[in-house]
Design a protein around this motif. Structure first.
Motif, PDB file in Angstrom:
ATOM      1  N   GLU A  98      -1.089 -17.223   9.331  1.00 18.05           N
ATOM      2  CA  GLU A  98      -2.252 -17.909  10.308  1.00 18.05           C
ATOM      3  C   GLU A  98      -2.809 -17.218  11.569  1.00 18.05           C
ATOM      4  O   GLU A  98      -3.810 -16.997  11.770  1.00 18.05           O
ATOM      5  N   GLN A  99      -1.808 -16.650  12.003  1.00 11.73           N
ATOM      6  CA  GLN A  99      -2.094 -15.559  13.122  1.00 11.73           C
ATOM      7  C   GLN A  99      -3.041 -14.352  12.490  1.00 11.73           C
ATOM      8  O   GLN A  99      -3.803 -13.762  13.200  1.00 11.73           O
ATOM      9  N   ALA A 100      -2.489 -13.620  11.430  1.00  7.42           N
ATOM     10  CA  ALA A 100      -3.268 -12.646  10.902  1.00  7.42           C
ATOM     11  C   ALA A 100      -4.756 -13.166  10.497  1.00  7.42           C
ATOM     12  O   ALA A 100      -5.703 -12.377  10.936  1.00  7.42           O
ATOM     13  N   MET A 101      -4.776 -14.319  10.208  1.00  5.84           N
ATOM     14  CA  MET A 101      -6.126 -15.032   9.739  1.00  5.84           C
ATOM     15  C   MET A 101      -6.898 -15.096  10.759  1.00  5.84           C
ATOM     16  O   MET A 101      -8.237 -14.436  10.876  1.00  5.84           O
ATOM     17  N   GLN A 106     -11.508 -13.352  14.211  1.00  2.00           N
ATOM     18  CA  GLN A 106     -12.164 -12.862  15.480  1.00  2.00           C
ATOM     19  C   GLN A 106     -12.861 -11.665  15.399  1.00  2.00           C
ATOM     20  O   GLN A 106     -13.677 -11.440  15.960  1.00  2.00           O
ATOM     21  N   ARG A 107     -12.113 -10.804  14.515  1.00  4.75           N
ATOM     22  CA  ARG A 107     -12.673  -9.361  14.610  1.00  4.75           C
ATOM     23  C   ARG A 107     -13.905  -9.169  13.690  1.00  4.75           C
ATOM     24  O   ARG A 107     -14.997  -8.391  14.087  1.00  4.75           O
ATOM     25  N   LEU A 108     -13.960  -9.978  12.664  1.00  7.80           N
ATOM     26  CA  LEU A 108     -15.349  -9.998  11.788  1.00  7.80           C
ATOM     27  C   LEU A 108     -16.224 -10.949  12.049  1.00  7.80           C
ATOM     28  O   LEU A 108     -17.359 -10.829  11.390  1.00  7.80           O
ATOM     29  N   GLY A 109     -15.885 -11.864  12.614  1.00  9.25           N
ATOM     30  CA  GLY A 109     -16.816 -13.059  12.819  1.00  9.25           C
ATOM     31  C   GLY A 109     -16.954 -13.941  11.670  1.00  9.25           C
ATOM     32  O   GLY A 109     -18.052 -14.486  11.233  1.00  9.25           O
ATOM     33  N   ARG A 110     -15.920 -13.878  10.493  1.00  7.59           N
ATOM     34  CA  ARG A 110     -16.192 -14.597   9.213  1.00  7.59           C
ATOM     35  C   ARG A 110     -14.827 -14.929   8.843  1.00  7.59           C
ATOM     36  O   ARG A 110     -13.990 -14.300   9.327  1.00  7.59           O
ATOM     37  N   ARG A 232      -5.740 -24.775   9.631  1.00  9.74           N
ATOM     38  CA  ARG A 232      -4.810 -25.028  10.785  1.00  9.74           C
ATOM     39  C   ARG A 232      -5.386 -24.011  11.999  1.00  9.74           C
ATOM     40  O   ARG A 232      -5.112 -24.521  13.066  1.00  9.74           O
ATOM     41  N   THR A 233      -5.633 -22.840  11.576  1.00  9.15           N
ATOM     42  CA  THR A 233      -6.401 -21.702  12.450  1.00  9.15           C
ATOM     43  C   THR A 233      -7.622 -22.416  13.285  1.00  9.15           C
ATOM     44  O   THR A 233      -7.394 -22.149  14.504  1.00  9.15           O
TER      45      THR A 233
END
Length: 238
Positions: A98-101, A106-110, A232-233
């Motif tokens: 979940e944290q990796a997602m 956040q970095r890619l905006g998708r 969940r994220t």
């Protein structure tokens, strides 16, 4: 379902509702780690069905299937609660996914691709998919997420396959939260949207979904876990 003497035919009711036991077991198994055997859940569920037959009274004014469902599910949960079926390692893996997602999104905006999530975790794609199958997708929204508290030492069953009286869906009656969940589902990749719809809206089990999509049951399990992690994220942000 009555005998010639006007008594409830319990033997006929038992055989008629055996598929109900299997349906509940199939639905519950998707929320549990792989070490939980489907056949074990079914056996315990049949005991719960038999218990329901011995306790059911028509005068109670409740349909037998409703009454039996509660007893079957309760029997399965009681059996599972004897141990915590999800290891600390599996819980950590779930949180890591979940944290990796979240970081990649956040970095890619998708919504990130599976390969991008795997890369963020420093894993090969096959290893990441295998991990998804091991942790299994669980509840869309956990009650502790809504209160903002940490997981603490709460048991896996209490968090993931709670009794009807503690059903997280009661929390989802909040209109803003419902709207956020609907929006989050719309942002899922198309295949994951279909899986969520078939599983939660149409009450299909993983085997049935696999047949519709033309993939293996284990692949559906992986995609279901990934969809749950994505939701969940997003819902934690809510």
């Amino acid at each position: 379902m009555y005998t010639a003497k006007g008594q409830l035919n319990r033997d006929a009711l038992f055989h008629q509702h055996m598929p109900l036991v299997r349906r509940i077991a199939h639905h519950m198994i998707a929320k549990l780690p792989p070490n939980v055997e489907l056949d074990d859940l079914i056996q315990v569920g049949l005991i719960g069905l038999n218990d329901a037959l011995s306790r059911y009274e028509v005068a109670q004014g409740v349909q037998f299937e409703t009454f039996a469902s509660q007893r079957i599910r309760g029997a399965m949960l009681d059996e599972l609660r004897e141990g915590d079926w999800m290891s600390r390692g599996a819980r950590k893996s779930q949180k890591d996914i979940e944290q990796a997602m979240h970081r990649v999104e956040q970095r890619l905006g998708r919504s990130p691709l599976e390969s991008e999530i795997a890369a963020e975790l420093g894993m090969k794609l096959d290893d990441y998919q295998s991990l998804l199958g091991k942790v299994r997708g669980t509840q869309l929204v956990y009650l502790e997420d809504m209160s903002g508290s940490d997981e603490g030492e709460e048991g896996f069953l209490d968090r993931h396959v709670a009794d009807e009286g503690a059903d997280p869906m009661s929390v989802l009656r909040d209109q803003r939260l419902r709207a956020s969940l609907v929006q989050a589902i719309k942002l899922l990749p198309e295949r994951e949207q279909h899986i969520m719809g078939m599983y939660y809206e149409h009450d299909m089990n993983l085997k049935e979904i696999a047949a519709v999509l033309g993939v293996t049951e284990s692949r559906v399990c992986q995609l279901h876990s990934q969809a749950i992690a994505r939701l969940r994220t997003k819902m934690r942000g809510h």
